[in-house]
Scaffold this motif. Structure first.
Motif, PDB file in Angstrom:
ATOM      1  N   ASP A 271       1.093  -1.096   0.563  1.00 52.43           N
ATOM      2  CA  ASP A 271       0.423  -0.068   0.073  1.00 52.43           C
ATOM      3  C   ASP A 271       0.797   1.289  -0.112  1.00 52.43           C
ATOM      4  N   GLU A 272       0.512   1.915  -0.456  1.00 50.41           N
ATOM      5  CA  GLU A 272       1.421   3.312  -0.270  1.00 50.41           C
ATOM      6  C   GLU A 272       1.616   3.640   0.915  1.00 50.41           C
ATOM      7  N   VAL A 273       0.535   4.274   1.585  1.00 50.39           N
ATOM      8  CA  VAL A 273       0.821   4.692   2.963  1.00 50.39           C
ATOM      9  C   VAL A 273       0.039   2.524   4.108  1.00 50.39           C
ATOM     10  N   PRO A 274       1.173   1.600   4.185  1.00 47.40           N
ATOM     11  CA  PRO A 274       1.111   0.518   4.854  1.00 47.40           C
ATOM     12  C   PRO A 274       0.692   0.786   6.361  1.00 47.40           C
ATOM     13  N   LYS A 304       1.997  -0.658  -7.028  1.00 45.15           N
ATOM     14  CA  LYS A 304       2.519  -1.456  -6.265  1.00 45.15           C
ATOM     15  C   LYS A 304       3.133  -2.918  -5.443  1.00 45.15           C
ATOM     16  N   ALA A 305       4.394  -2.722  -6.339  1.00 43.57           N
ATOM     17  CA  ALA A 305       4.944  -4.146  -6.209  1.00 43.57           C
ATOM     18  C   ALA A 305       6.966  -3.509  -4.819  1.00 43.57           C
ATOM     19  N   MET A 306       6.924  -4.710  -3.685  1.00 45.77           N
ATOM     20  CA  MET A 306       7.787  -4.655  -3.272  1.00 45.77           C
ATOM     21  C   MET A 306       8.862  -5.727  -4.091  1.00 45.77           C
ATOM     22  N   GLU A 319       2.170  -6.683  -9.815  1.00 43.28           N
ATOM     23  CA  GLU A 319       1.870  -5.518  -9.570  1.00 43.28           C
ATOM     24  C   GLU A 319       1.001  -6.335  -7.884  1.00 43.28           C
ATOM     25  N   ASN A 320       0.455  -5.218  -7.151  1.00 45.57           N
ATOM     26  CA  ASN A 320      -0.062  -5.645  -5.850  1.00 45.57           C
ATOM     27  C   ASN A 320       0.647  -7.104  -5.305  1.00 45.57           C
TER      28      ASN A 320
END
Length: 424
Positions: A271-274, A304-306, A319-320
């Motif tokens: 998430d953008e702000v987890p 939205k990837a780490m 994605e995600n």
């Protein structure tokens, strides 16, 4: 600087069957999170940030991987008293059984624990995700002259039925306790919370399984061999007999007890702000430093990837999703809503070419694959043109190469998924 007043005990948990197959060959605290950490790094990091640097980790199931991680990670100065020690269940003349519960695990380890100087014992779980200031909890414990303090989390009525619920007075001392009450039994169990919690309808205080005990009281309680669990016996029995304080924690906390909660916690990091902030430098998660090259990414659309260190990615889209260390993903593949834990080693070009000639997928995800709603455990091999689409439409099953739980497809560690496999 070491806080000599406090000794921490991290409970490794039991067999962890609800997290199977991730716990089939490793203990719960050794399970990977966020692509590069282990669950045990969470409580240890929280302790170190509070200068609590004397820790025991109690475990008994599949502890080899956990042992190795802690040995290779938490090395303090030769001239320091700091340590993180694994204490696996051991047979002694007095104890000839496995740990029977959380309190029994501490009881069987007391002869090691009492070799150290301390005034308070901080008892933590090895399978929770949070960032907490134990110094603040300890300060309130001391100022309020408590004998036991319990970290609590305000929850709503829906969630309250899954926790031990505490009732407090106006001074935050605990007056009563009920384990997992039914919805009908909840009225009257509300406690005083701040306006922010009230606005979110979080009126009930749930035990987080995080405790502070005064040394003398813990020694006394551990002398009774009939009590084997803190949450079910020690805590309820102490209310009314001892001074038990509730410490309200209002940040992010989750118990990684099931595949669904594990999956949600990891995907939530994208998430953008987890809710759990890995980028907070004052509360960063510590782990084993690995000498890995930067990740290489070719023509991949990321959203939205780490992506952890040492990956080689040729995918079409990711994605995600969380992609763990040393992951390899082939051309044209689509990865969505997936946690790929990564690999323990690299295959060199010769090994990959040999696998291709023999028709064996290399370690990682092959070409032109579609992976959705999945967890891919370490060193799994997924062939080319594979389609795996998890979802609620899939029934729970257990197969040699994968498991489906709550619609999430978990590819087992070192599993081989052949070219062209379809699961949707």
């Amino acid at each position: 600087m070491i806080n000599k007043k406090v000794l921490a005990i991290i409970l490794g948990g039991g067999q962890g069957t609800r997290l199977s197959p991730l716990t089939d060959r490793r203990s719960k605290p050794a399970v990977s999170i966020a692509g590069k950490y282990r669950l045990v790094d969470i409580p240890i990091s929280n302790c170190i940030h509070c200068d609590i640097k004397r820790m025991f980790v109690l475990t008994q199931f599949n502890s080899a991987s956990l042992n190795r991680h802690i040995k290779n990670t938490y090395t303090f100065s030769t001239f320091s008293e700091a340590f993180v020690d694994i204490m696996a269940a051991e047979q002694t003349p007095e104890n000839k059984t496995w740990f029977q519960g959380t309190a029994d695990a501490v009881r069987q380890s007391m002869h090691h624990i009492l070799n150290h100087e301390f005034e308070y014992v901080l008892i933590l779980s090895g399978d929770q995700l949070y960032q907490m200031d134990f110094d603040d909890m300890l300060e309130k414990h001391i100022n309020k002259k408590a004998e036991i303090s319990i970290a609590t989390l305000p929850v709503n009525a829906k969630d309250a039925t899954g926790f031990g619920i505490l009732k407090t007075d106006e001074e935050d001392y605990i007056t009563s306790f009920v384990e997992k009450p039914s919805a009908d039994a909840l009225p009257g169990w509300e406690s005083e919370v701040d306006d922010e919690m009230k606005n979110e309808d979080r009126h009930y205080l749930a035990s987080m399984g995080i405790y502070i005990f005064n040394r003398d009281l813990l020694v006394e309680l551990m002398s009774n061999p009939d009590t084997i669990d803190f949450g079910k016996e020690i805590i309820p029995d102490s209310i009314g007999k001892n001074t038990v304080l509730a410490y309200q924690y209002k940040g992010y906390w989750t118990d990684i007890g099931t595949i669904a909660s594990f999956f949600e916690a990891n995907i939530g990091l994208t998430d953008e702000v987890p809710k759990f902030d890995l980028f907070n430098t004052s509360k960063n998660v510590l782990t084993r430093p690995r000498i890995l090259p930067p990740s290489k990414i070719y023509g991949t659309r990321l959203n939205k990837a780490m992506i952890a260190d040492g990956c080689i990615i040729n995918a079409n889209t990711i994605e995600n999703s969380v992609i763990g260390i040393r992951s390899r993903i082939g051309k044209g593949s689509e990865i969505n809503n997936t946690y790929m834990i990564g690999a323990n080693l690299y295959q060199d070009i010769e090994e990959i070419e040999k696998d291709k000639k023999e028709g064996v997928p290399y370690i990682g995800v092959g070409d032109n694959c579609t992976i959705e709603n999945a967890i891919i455990d370490k060193d799994a091999r997924i062939g080319n043109d594979v389609v795996i689409k998890g979802g609620k439409h899939l029934k729970d099953v257990t197969e040699d190469a994968y498991v489906i739980k709550d619609g999430i497809v978990v590819i087992r560690r070192r599993a081989v998924i052949p070219h062209g496999f379809k699961l949707q």
